[in-house]
Design a protein around this motif. Structure first.
Motif, PDB file in Angstrom:
ATOM      1  N   LEU A 165      -5.057  33.174  37.474  1.00  0.00           N
ATOM      2  CA  LEU A 165      -3.855  32.354  37.568  1.00  0.00           C
ATOM      3  C   LEU A 165      -3.260  32.028  36.203  1.00  0.00           C
ATOM      4  CD1 LEU A 165      -4.777  29.903  40.474  1.00  0.00           C
ATOM      5  CD2 LEU A 165      -3.568  32.083  40.564  1.00  0.00           C
ATOM      6  N   ASP A 166      -4.105  31.807  35.205  1.00  0.00           N
ATOM      7  CA  ASP A 166      -3.568  31.524  33.869  1.00  0.00           C
ATOM      8  C   ASP A 166      -2.856  32.751  33.305  1.00  0.00           C
ATOM      9  OD1 ASP A 166      -4.469  28.786  33.449  1.00  0.00           O
ATOM     10  OD2 ASP A 166      -6.492  29.631  33.469  1.00  0.00           O
ATOM     11  N   GLN A 167      -3.427  33.919  33.514  1.00  0.00           N
ATOM     12  CA  GLN A 167      -2.755  35.141  33.070  1.00  0.00           C
ATOM     13  C   GLN A 167      -1.465  35.359  33.848  1.00  0.00           C
ATOM     14  OE1 GLN A 167      -5.210  38.658  33.204  1.00  0.00           O
ATOM     15  NE2 GLN A 167      -3.463  40.036  32.993  1.00  0.00           N
ATOM     16  N   GLU A 168      -1.481  35.019  35.137  1.00  0.00           N
ATOM     17  CA  GLU A 168      -0.269  35.158  35.948  1.00  0.00           C
ATOM     18  C   GLU A 168       0.840  34.255  35.422  1.00  0.00           C
ATOM     19  OE1 GLU A 168       2.387  36.464  38.631  1.00  0.00           O
ATOM     20  OE2 GLU A 168       0.390  37.313  38.289  1.00  0.00           O
ATOM     21  N   LEU A 169       0.496  33.012  35.077  1.00  0.00           N
ATOM     22  CA  LEU A 169       1.502  32.094  34.552  1.00  0.00           C
ATOM     23  C   LEU A 169       2.031  32.574  33.203  1.00  0.00           C
ATOM     24  CD1 LEU A 169       2.990  29.463  35.078  1.00  0.00           C
ATOM     25  CD2 LEU A 169       1.117  28.236  33.964  1.00  0.00           C
ATOM     26  N   THR A 170       1.143  33.134  32.383  1.00  0.00           N
ATOM     27  CA  THR A 170       1.582  33.688  31.098  1.00  0.00           C
ATOM     28  C   THR A 170       2.535  34.860  31.299  1.00  0.00           C
ATOM     29  OG1 THR A 170      -0.515  33.043  30.078  1.00  0.00           O
ATOM     30  CG2 THR A 170       0.782  34.706  28.939  1.00  0.00           C
ATOM     31  N   GLY A 171       2.182  35.756  32.218  1.00  0.00           N
ATOM     32  CA  GLY A 171       3.055  36.889  32.507  1.00  0.00           C
ATOM     33  C   GLY A 171       4.399  36.457  33.055  1.00  0.00           C
ATOM     34  N   GLN A 172       4.401  35.451  33.926  1.00  0.00           N
ATOM     35  CA  GLN A 172       5.669  34.940  34.453  1.00  0.00           C
ATOM     36  C   GLN A 172       6.517  34.347  33.330  1.00  0.00           C
ATOM     37  OE1 GLN A 172       6.871  35.119  37.594  1.00  0.00           O
ATOM     38  NE2 GLN A 172       5.067  36.218  38.318  1.00  0.00           N
TER      39      GLN A 172
END
Length: 748
Positions: free
Chosen positions: A269-276
């Motif tokens: 989820l942290d990587q997902e938020l960074t990618g977003q």
């Protein structure tokens, strides 16, 4: 290059490429429609789809989630475009992406999951209603109004003044969308939005209908770098945070939902938020809509067979190729058809399944308040109202107090107060306590994990008043002594009592690593066993006695067991453990070998006779159970002909009561004297003791009358399993039926 690389590439070709094409066909019409609903240039929807696919798919933390323009953000974008203009809105999107990037770097993604799903679902439903009402005017050939209420008020007049061709195109689009899912499987392989727009475009072209056409040519030539918004910087910062948080929450919740649809790697989820965050910075700089994870496209991606993030990235590539090479074909799509697509999407956003889910947890008020507030007041105001109500309901649940009253046979009133006692529960608490009649003898059990000063004052004041009026109050705290500490003036605990780990009372002393129990190595007799018993009794008083005291208070006047339980004195047999029984359930007799001397046998034993008489004629038990066990030392002594009893004359005399068991065993199982004979004898012994019980006249009469049941059990120590042992002869219909229906034990 690893050996698995060709296999991975083949998997990508077989699964991800077809899935990416399906998602691409869904993404193009949805992206155009959301751009239209957002009041932004239509090309901005395609830009967001490209960036969401390529950048979000490459840098995100989910392998199957598809990002792009989201309908849930269209209401925010409309307001931003109206307030600051399109170029400034792009800058707000870019800054919101930077905020998401920072939050992802500092691993704040999990905090977004603390938002109540009822708020998110209520917000999306409200956005769906607003989109549907606004675009319905376009479908009917008119223009949408400034608010949902205005659109609703103007709707009757709009219906009365229908515009023929434009209405026909819109209705045709909605009809295709509604009926598409009911068509045969091969036909449904074409996405419904694409089929509906193709049907509308072809029909309008074939019949020469007068409709409004979509044109991207002006949008492509008007690109310029974003500019800083002009106005109150407080409002600008609020807008940036609103876009960042809404887009982030929607992406993370979509990512969690997507994880439930596939069996691959779970999302980071942290990587997902960074990618977003990076994707929103890029789409803002290029003039695209805000990007978020979209559940419709993600679901389509999974159902189409996607295995890796390659499908998401390729779908963005296909959108880019389409926009650059075939963008001219979009002008064939009637604007009313896109509006009809948005009406259909808006209606689908009011998901009845979400209402059912939140209803099961009592959160429908949060859903409805959020939905109504977003429609009537605005998106930010509605979300804040929903969050506030969700917090209040959560606080109410955490501080809910239950008060149970019951009166025992002696006329004493038992009151049990459970929950977290705070000032919020004082009104209910005082109402229940003041309803207790004056002069009553009250036993007050506090089953609580927290008590603040307001709750203590309420209970203490009532206690003083009740005792002054001639009553008595006996307070028993089942956990930490909140009341006693407050009454003594001691400093209270700063937080709620953490839940205690289950007390594994059934473990042997040697298996419990508690400092309160002295550790004695096996075979070491240097320290008397009384030390452990004393410590165990102290532990019982500290941990268990407060919990079982109400039960023993009821049992203090009389016992009413339903079973006479006869078993061996072996230390490994714990009757209450293997039968899941509690205090007052079993009238237990234990001896060497679980033997029942036959009536009039020698040596005479009055202790067993007394127990049987008292259990059947005074206590009125319904069942007598004889429970043997594997590896019984008494049965081993029988098999040895008394040799193993050695110089124990008392034991040798006692084992004579097992001679009938040995005779029955030799008669019935003589061919099994070698190999496993001991456990076979242990089972036969149980059967023989049931027969011995029938030698007592009162027992036999009650068994024949169906008032008493005889049950045989065998406990296999090695496997910790309890088996039923059938009697040597049927006893009664009742006992036979009981043996057949017993499901708590295995048959042996």
């Amino acid at each position: 290059m690893t050996r698995d690389t060709p296999r991975i590439r083949l998997s990508t070709l077989r699964h991800d490429v077809p899935a990416s094409l399906v998602v691409f066909l869904v993404a193009v019409p949805l992206s155009l429609g959301i751009a239209m609903a957002s009041g932004a240039p239509l090309i901005s929807g395609l830009i967001a789809a490209v960036v969401g696919g390529i950048v979000g798919g490459t840098l995100g933390g989910s392998s199957v989630q598809v990002s792009g323009p989201a309908a849930g953000l269209s209401l925010v974008v409309v307001d931003l475009v109206h307030t600051y203009g399109w170029r400034a809105t792009c800058m707000i999107t870019l800054l919101a992406g930077a905020v998401q990037l920072v939050l992802g770097i500092f691993k704040a993604a999990r905090a977004a999951l603390a938002v109540s799903p009822a708020v998110i679902h209520g917000m999306l439903a409200a956005v769906g209603v607003i989109i549907a009402l606004a675009q319905l005017h376009v479908v009917l050939g008119g223009t949408s109004q400034s608010s949902a209420i205005a659109n609703l008020i103007e709707l009757p007049g709009q219906i009365a003044d229908l515009h023929g061709h434009k209405v026909a195109v819109g209705l045709l689009t909605i009809m295709v969308l509604a009926l598409w899912t009911r068509l045969p499987g091969p036909v449904k392989s074409v996405p419904a939005p694409l089929a509906a727009l193709l049907a509308a475009a072809c029909t309008a072209w074939a019949f020469g209908w007068d409709v409004t056409r979509v044109d991207l040519s002006e949008s492509v030539g008007e690109w310029a770098f974003p500019v800083l918004p002009q106005g109150d910087w407080h409002l600008v910062v609020a807008a940036v945070l609103l876009v960042a948080l809404l887009a982030g929450c929607e992406s993370l919740l979509c990512s969690v939902a997507a994880d439930k649809m596939h069996g691959g790697k779970r999302a980071d989820l942290d990587q997902e938020l960074t990618g977003q965050g990076v994707a929103n910075m890029v789409t803002g700089a290029l003039g695209g809509l805000p990007v978020a994870g979209v559940i419709v496209r993600s679901t389509t991606n999974v159902r189409a067979g996607a295995r890796t993030r390659c499908s998401t990235i390729l779908h963005g590539v296909w959108v880019l190729v389409f926009a650059l090479g075939f963008g001219w074909s979009i002008k064939l799509i009637p604007l009313e058809a896109l509006a009809a697509l948005l009406v259909f999407i808006g209606v689908q956003m009011v998901n009845l399944g979400h209402i059912k889910k939140v209803h099961g947890h009592g959160e429908v008020p949060v859903y409805l308040v959020t939905m109504a507030a977003v429609i009537l007041l605005g998106l930010a105001e509605g979300v804040l109202a929903g969050l506030a109500l969700a917090a209040l309901l959560a606080l109410r649940r955490l501080t809910w107090v239950t008060v149970l009253k019951r009166e025992d046979s002696a006329g004493r009133l038992h009151v049990t107060i459970s929950g977290s006692l705070t000032f919020l529960g004082v009104p209910r608490l005082t109402h229940e306590l003041r309803a207790i009649p004056a002069g009553t003898d009250v036993g007050l059990d506090l089953n609580i994990d927290f008590m603040d000063n307001g709750a203590f004052e309420a209970i203490h004041t009532w206690r003083l008043d009740h005792e002054r009026m001639g009553g008595s109050v006996h307070i028993d705290e089942l956990h930490d002594e909140w009341y006693a500490l407050a009454a003594s003036g001691a400093r209270m605990f700063p937080a709620k009592s953490p839940p205690k780990a289950p007390d594994r009372w059934w473990l042997p002393w040697a298996h419990r690593s508690r400092p309160s129990l002295p550790s004695i190595p096996p075979g070491d007799s240097s320290e008397p066993v009384e030390c452990r018993l004393t410590v165990g009794a102290r532990e019982y008083h500290q941990r268990t006695a407060p919990l079982v005291r109400p039960i023993f208070t009821e049992l203090a006047r009389r016992q009413q067991p339903s079973h006479l339980f006869i078993t061996c004195a072996d230390s490994r047999i714990v009757p209450s453990l293997i039968t899941a029984s509690g205090p007052g359930d079993l009238f237990t007799v234990r001896n060497i070998g679980n033997l029942v001397p036959r009536r009039g046998s020698e040596p005479h034993d009055d202790s067993m006779v007394a127990a049987i008489e008292y259990a059947t004629q005074v206590l009125g038990v319904h069942t007598i159970t004889v429970c043997g066990h594997s590896g019984c030392g008494a049965m081993a002594g029988l098999l040895s002909g008394g040799v193993q009893a050695g110089s124990l004359p008392g034991l040798r005399r006692w084992l004579r009561h097992g001679n009938h068991s040995l005779a029955t065993f030799i008669e019935r199982e003589g061919d099994r004297l070698h190999g496993g004979a001991l456990d076979v004898l242990c089972r036969v012994n149980v059967q023989q003791q049931l027969e011995n019980l029938r030698t007592y006249r009162k027992v036999d009469e009650q068994v024949r009358a169906g008032k008493l049941e005889l049950v045989g059990l065998f406990f296999d120590i090695g496997s910790a399993r309890v088996h039923m042992v059938p009697p040597l002869r049927p006893t009664s219909q009742a006992s036979t039926r009981n043996a057949a229906q017993t499901g708590a034990v295995s048959r042996g």
